[in-house]
Motif scaffolding. Structure first.
Motif, PDB file in Angstrom:
ATOM      1  N   ALA A 235      58.353  86.300 -36.887  1.00 59.02           N
ATOM      2  CA  ALA A 235      57.694  87.486 -37.447  1.00 59.02           C
ATOM      3  C   ALA A 235      56.204  87.483 -37.120  1.00 59.02           C
ATOM      4  O   ALA A 235      55.633  88.522 -36.731  1.00 59.02           O
ATOM      5  N   ASN A 236      55.561  86.331 -37.236  1.00 61.39           N
ATOM      6  CA  ASN A 236      54.133  86.277 -36.923  1.00 61.39           C
ATOM      7  C   ASN A 236      53.873  86.339 -35.419  1.00 61.39           C
ATOM      8  O   ASN A 236      52.843  86.860 -34.988  1.00 61.39           O
ATOM      9  N   ILE A 237      54.787  85.822 -34.616  1.00 60.06           N
ATOM     10  CA  ILE A 237      54.640  85.973 -33.161  1.00 60.06           C
ATOM     11  C   ILE A 237      54.734  87.446 -32.788  1.00 60.06           C
ATOM     12  O   ILE A 237      53.989  87.937 -31.924  1.00 60.06           O
ATOM     13  N   ALA A 238      55.636  88.186 -33.445  1.00 56.89           N
ATOM     14  CA  ALA A 238      55.725  89.628 -33.208  1.00 56.89           C
ATOM     15  C   ALA A 238      54.442  90.324 -33.634  1.00 56.89           C
ATOM     16  O   ALA A 238      53.964  91.248 -32.957  1.00 56.89           O
ATOM     17  N   ARG A 239      53.858  89.891 -34.753  1.00 52.73           N
ATOM     18  CA  ARG A 239      52.582  90.465 -35.187  1.00 52.73           C
ATOM     19  C   ARG A 239      51.479  90.130 -34.189  1.00 52.73           C
ATOM     20  O   ARG A 239      50.597  90.949 -33.921  1.00 52.73           O
ATOM     21  N   ASP A 240      51.536  88.915 -33.641  1.00 44.80           N
ATOM     22  CA  ASP A 240      50.573  88.565 -32.589  1.00 44.80           C
ATOM     23  C   ASP A 240      50.714  89.498 -31.388  1.00 44.80           C
ATOM     24  O   ASP A 240      49.716  89.921 -30.785  1.00 44.80           O
ATOM     25  N   MET A 241      51.965  89.814 -31.008  1.00 45.84           N
ATOM     26  CA  MET A 241      52.173  90.702 -29.868  1.00 45.84           C
ATOM     27  C   MET A 241      51.583  92.079 -30.139  1.00 45.84           C
ATOM     28  O   MET A 241      50.975  92.690 -29.252  1.00 45.84           O
ATOM     29  N   ASP A 242      51.743  92.571 -31.366  1.00 45.48           N
ATOM     30  CA  ASP A 242      51.154  93.875 -31.671  1.00 45.48           C
ATOM     31  C   ASP A 242      49.634  93.794 -31.684  1.00 45.48           C
ATOM     32  O   ASP A 242      48.951  94.770 -31.344  1.00 45.48           O
ATOM     33  N   SER A 243      49.098  92.631 -32.061  1.00 42.80           N
ATOM     34  CA  SER A 243      47.646  92.449 -31.992  1.00 42.80           C
ATOM     35  C   SER A 243      47.167  92.435 -30.548  1.00 42.80           C
ATOM     36  O   SER A 243      46.090  92.960 -30.233  1.00 42.80           O
ATOM     37  N   VAL A 244      47.953  91.835 -29.666  1.00 41.69           N
ATOM     38  CA  VAL A 244      47.620  91.853 -28.238  1.00 41.69           C
ATOM     39  C   VAL A 244      47.596  93.297 -27.733  1.00 41.69           C
ATOM     40  O   VAL A 244      46.691  93.705 -26.998  1.00 41.69           O
ATOM     41  N   ARG A 245      48.596  94.067 -28.139  1.00 37.91           N
ATOM     42  CA  ARG A 245      48.618  95.483 -27.765  1.00 37.91           C
ATOM     43  C   ARG A 245      47.334  96.188 -28.196  1.00 37.91           C
ATOM     44  O   ARG A 245      46.691  96.889 -27.400  1.00 37.91           O
ATOM     45  N   ALA A 246      46.954  95.971 -29.455  1.00 39.40           N
ATOM     46  CA  ALA A 246      45.746  96.617 -29.969  1.00 39.40           C
ATOM     47  C   ALA A 246      44.506  96.142 -29.224  1.00 39.40           C
ATOM     48  O   ALA A 246      43.611  96.939 -28.894  1.00 39.40           O
ATOM     49  N   ALA A 247      44.439  94.839 -28.950  1.00 37.73           N
ATOM     50  CA  ALA A 247      43.268  94.285 -28.272  1.00 37.73           C
ATOM     51  C   ALA A 247      43.125  94.838 -26.861  1.00 37.73           C
ATOM     52  O   ALA A 247      42.006  94.969 -26.343  1.00 37.73           O
ATOM     53  N   LEU A 248      44.247  95.165 -26.240  1.00 37.14           N
ATOM     54  CA  LEU A 248      44.210  95.709 -24.875  1.00 37.14           C
ATOM     55  C   LEU A 248      44.034  97.225 -24.870  1.00 37.14           C
ATOM     56  O   LEU A 248      44.054  97.849 -23.799  1.00 37.14           O
ATOM     57  N   GLY A 249      43.874  97.805 -26.037  1.00 36.36           N
ATOM     58  CA  GLY A 249      43.576  99.226 -26.134  1.00 36.36           C
ATOM     59  C   GLY A 249      44.754 100.142 -25.878  1.00 36.36           C
ATOM     60  O   GLY A 249      44.573 101.299 -25.482  1.00 36.36           O
ATOM     61  N   GLU A 250      45.965  99.648 -26.147  1.00 34.64           N
ATOM     62  CA  GLU A 250      47.170 100.435 -25.891  1.00 34.64           C
ATOM     63  C   GLU A 250      47.740 100.968 -27.197  1.00 34.64           C
ATOM     64  O   GLU A 250      47.822 100.251 -28.194  1.00 34.64           O
ATOM     65  N   LYS A 251      48.175 102.236 -27.193  1.00 33.11           N
ATOM     66  CA  LYS A 251      48.798 102.817 -28.381  1.00 33.11           C
ATOM     67  C   LYS A 251      50.193 102.254 -28.604  1.00 33.11           C
ATOM     68  O   LYS A 251      50.650 102.138 -29.745  1.00 33.11           O
ATOM     69  N   LYS A 252      50.890 101.929 -27.517  1.00 29.18           N
ATOM     70  CA  LYS A 252      52.226 101.370 -27.603  1.00 29.18           C
ATOM     71  C   LYS A 252      52.373 100.251 -26.585  1.00 29.18           C
ATOM     72  O   LYS A 252      51.584 100.151 -25.637  1.00 29.18           O
ATOM     73  N   ALA A 253      53.396  99.430 -26.787  1.00 26.65           N
ATOM     74  CA  ALA A 253      53.693  98.357 -25.842  1.00 26.65           C
ATOM     75  C   ALA A 253      55.194  98.293 -25.629  1.00 26.65           C
ATOM     76  O   ALA A 253      55.979  98.376 -26.580  1.00 26.65           O
ATOM     77  N   SER A 254      55.597  98.147 -24.365  1.00 25.38           N
ATOM     78  CA  SER A 254      56.996  97.885 -24.048  1.00 25.38           C
ATOM     79  C   SER A 254      57.224  96.381 -24.032  1.00 25.38           C
ATOM     80  O   SER A 254      56.273  95.587 -24.032  1.00 25.38           O
ATOM     81  N   PHE A 255      58.509  95.981 -24.015  1.00 21.93           N
ATOM     82  CA  PHE A 255      58.835  94.566 -24.150  1.00 21.93           C
ATOM     83  C   PHE A 255      60.055  94.238 -23.319  1.00 21.93           C
ATOM     84  O   PHE A 255      61.015  95.009 -23.255  1.00 21.93           O
ATOM     85  N   LEU A 256      60.016  93.039 -22.697  1.00 26.15           N
ATOM     86  CA  LEU A 256      61.160  92.494 -21.971  1.00 26.15           C
ATOM     87  C   LEU A 256      61.287  91.029 -22.352  1.00 26.15           C
ATOM     88  O   LEU A 256      60.393  90.223 -22.073  1.00 26.15           O
ATOM     89  N   GLY A 257      62.392  90.673 -23.006  1.00 23.36           N
ATOM     90  CA  GLY A 257      62.569  89.291 -23.456  1.00 23.36           C
ATOM     91  C   GLY A 257      63.986  88.808 -23.266  1.00 23.36           C
ATOM     92  O   GLY A 257      64.946  89.587 -23.330  1.00 23.36           O
ATOM     93  N   TYR A 258      64.116  87.507 -23.033  1.00 21.64           N
ATOM     94  CA  TYR A 258      65.398  86.879 -22.740  1.00 21.64           C
ATOM     95  C   TYR A 258      65.712  85.796 -23.779  1.00 21.64           C
ATOM     96  O   TYR A 258      64.817  85.101 -24.262  1.00 21.64           O
ATOM     97  N   SER A 259      67.001  85.636 -24.084  1.00 22.03           N
ATOM     98  CA  SER A 259      67.476  84.541 -24.926  1.00 22.03           C
ATOM     99  C   SER A 259      66.766  84.574 -26.287  1.00 22.03           C
ATOM    100  O   SER A 259      66.888  85.572 -26.997  1.00 22.03           O
ATOM    101  N   TYR A 260      66.013  83.527 -26.682  1.00 28.53           N
ATOM    102  CA  TYR A 260      65.253  83.628 -27.925  1.00 28.53           C
ATOM    103  C   TYR A 260      64.382  84.877 -27.906  1.00 28.53           C
ATOM    104  O   TYR A 260      64.165  85.510 -28.956  1.00 28.53           O
ATOM    105  N   GLY A 261      63.890  85.262 -26.741  1.00 30.89           N
ATOM    106  CA  GLY A 261      63.070  86.471 -26.628  1.00 30.89           C
ATOM    107  C   GLY A 261      63.799  87.725 -27.060  1.00 30.89           C
ATOM    108  O   GLY A 261      63.159  88.731 -27.392  1.00 30.89           O
ATOM    109  N   SER A 262      65.147  87.680 -27.070  1.00 29.07           N
ATOM    110  CA  SER A 262      65.891  88.831 -27.576  1.00 29.07           C
ATOM    111  C   SER A 262      65.660  88.998 -29.076  1.00 29.07           C
ATOM    112  O   SER A 262      65.512  90.120 -29.573  1.00 29.07           O
TER     113      SER A 262
END
Length: 486
Positions: free
Chosen positions: A184-211
């Protein structure tokens, strides 16, 4: 000074984190990326490296920080660029080089032109505030998939070993970070990365645990997640006790592909029918338990090597596995093997344990694992008594946050990609996740084996449909892709 995770600390953390939803960017100060020189082993062509200071506990955004490192493989075509594509290779493991790996294995140029592809070492792993459990070399060699247990006594022996690992984790210098190193916190980190990069949305591609990470990201952030592709899917609860047990079923699902191939190649001497090849498996496991190979490989390790050997399919992969079996069968040394170097193994395994044990509550009774092993040894005899064996999570504190499960509330933006026969994340788990998402998701099911489908597999039907979704945003309906020959 070493930091022991006390019961009081757990209770305090629990009070702060119970039922924490996805945290919007408005609730935390906007993070910033500090672009830095990449570490030597990450400095692949085209990759830029950056660091972010993010809340260790998102309920206390002004409090203590954890450092997260990312990489960016930037689009070279500004006119075509659509945004960012967050990625995760599974594990949980290091992900900084994954954008370069995706490019190397054939991520289409059209996708590379359309996105800045982002890699990330999840918190607690690699270069992102690494964790430690002060493991010995012997403990690290044990990895994170339990060994096959021939009887209840071996489960109890394993319990004593993993209890020691858990105690080391809870007394380590990074123990106070343990409650917060969760998916859950790793997902929150990813949304923080999105915000830091100035993007309104972010797409995602993940495998195995990444699913599972992608499922949690889409669930916590339905408004800022764009096109979510999750491949080789875990069940809705991720790598919990039942998700781990599914590996036993995965081996049974996948092994017939190898058995059919080996029976058609009598030069390896493993049998002339799939049934004979399967019988050879149990014969070799029993013989190696009685007398290990010249390299000291016993039946338990043979079963594990067979499990990992089924991750890849096709002539080259099956020939490699068959040659290994032949060497065991004839008492010869194993063929030379190339094993990828895994840097910072301590942080990798410790960080992985933190996530696995922090995401969900694992049974604490050793007898539960003895019973699971007894059941799965009969149900999935090739590897079930390994997959069901006890993990250090049995001796970790209970999670401080309610487990995040996929939600059917949100946009229809989730696309699952799944091989019908996968040794680690079998189809049954993917189907459960598909059902949990309801109308939010669709699934591409491929008549092939192996772990990893999109671009790692060579099925044109599946690859084209995923690429079309990433480029155009029009998600396909549930689809079955036929096996591809030649």
């Amino acid at each position: 000074m070493r930091k022991t995770l006390s019961l009081a600390a757990v209770v305090t953390a629990a009070a702060a984190l119970v039922a924490v939803p996805g945290v919007s960017s408005a609730a935390t100060p906007k993070p910033e990326v500090q672009w830095v020189t990449c570490p030597t082993d990450v400095g692949l062509p085209g990759l830029e490296c950056g660091k972010l200071q993010l809340p260790l506990d998102y309920r206390k955004p002004q409090g203590r920080k954890t450092e997260v490192m990312i990489t960016r493989l930037a689009s070279k075509n500004p006119a075509q660029r659509k945004g960012i594509l967050l990625t995760n290779p599974g594990g949980p493991s290091e992900g900084l080089t994954f954008p370069a790996v995706l490019k190397a294995v054939g991520l289409p140029q059209s996708v590379l032109d359309s996105y800045d592809v982002i890699g990330m070492d999840p918190r607690g792993i690699g270069y992102s505030s690494p964790s430690t459990c002060d493991m010995t070399e012997e403990q690290m060699a044990d990895g994170s998939v339990p060994p096959y247990a021939n009887n209840s006594a071996e489960v109890r022996q394993r319990a004593a070993e993993v209890k020691k690992i858990a105690e080391q984790c809870l007394k380590s210098s990074s123990a106070d970070e343990l409650p917060y190193n969760t998916t859950a916190n790793i997902a929150r980190d990813m949304d923080s990365v999105r915000a830091a990069l100035g993007e309104k949305k972010a797409s995602f591609l993940g495998y195995s645990y990444g699913s599972y990470l992608g499922s949690v990201f889409a669930t916590l952030f339905p408004k800022t997640s764009d096109r979510v592709v999750i491949d080789s899917n875990l069940p809705p609860g991720g790598w919990d006790v039942e998700g781990g047990r599914l590996m036993g079923r995965g081996v049974e699902d996948t092994f017939p592909d190898f058995a059919k191939w080996a029976a058609a190649h009598p030069e390896y001497g493993l049998g002339t029918t799939p049934q004979q090849v399967r019988a050879k498996f149990f014969d070799l496991a029993a013989r190696l338990d009685e007398k290990p190979s010249v390299e000291g490989i016993d039946g338990r390790l043979f079963r594990f090597l067979n499990f990992t050997g089924l991750y890849a399919t096709g002539d080259a992969a099956f020939a490699k596995l068959a040659a290994s079996w032949k060497a065991f069968d004839t008492g010869q040394p194993q063929p030379p093997q190339e094993y990828p170097e895994v840097p910072r193994v301590q942080a990798l395994l410790a960080g992985r344990l933190n996530v696995m044990c922090g995401d969900s509550a694992w049974p604490s009774s050793v007898r539960t694992y003895e019973r699971n092993v007894e059941i799965d040894r009969l149900r999935h005899p090739m590897f079930g008594a390994g997959a069901a064996n006890i993990q250090p999570c049995a001796f970790f504190p209970k999670p401080v946050e309610k487990q995040v499960l996929p939600s059917d509330r949100g946009p229809r933006n989730v696309l699952l990609v799944q091989n019908e026969r996968d040794p680690a994340t079998p189809l049954a788990g993917a189907q459960s996740t598909r059902r949990a998402f309801g109308d939010r998701a669709a699934m591409i099911t491929i008549d092939q084996g192996g772990h990893g489908a999109y671009v790692f597999g060579k099925n044109t039907c599946a690859n084209d449909k995923v690429t079309e979704y990433l480029l155009g945003g029009r998600r396909p309906n549930d689809t079955k892709c036929a096996a591809q020959t030649g």
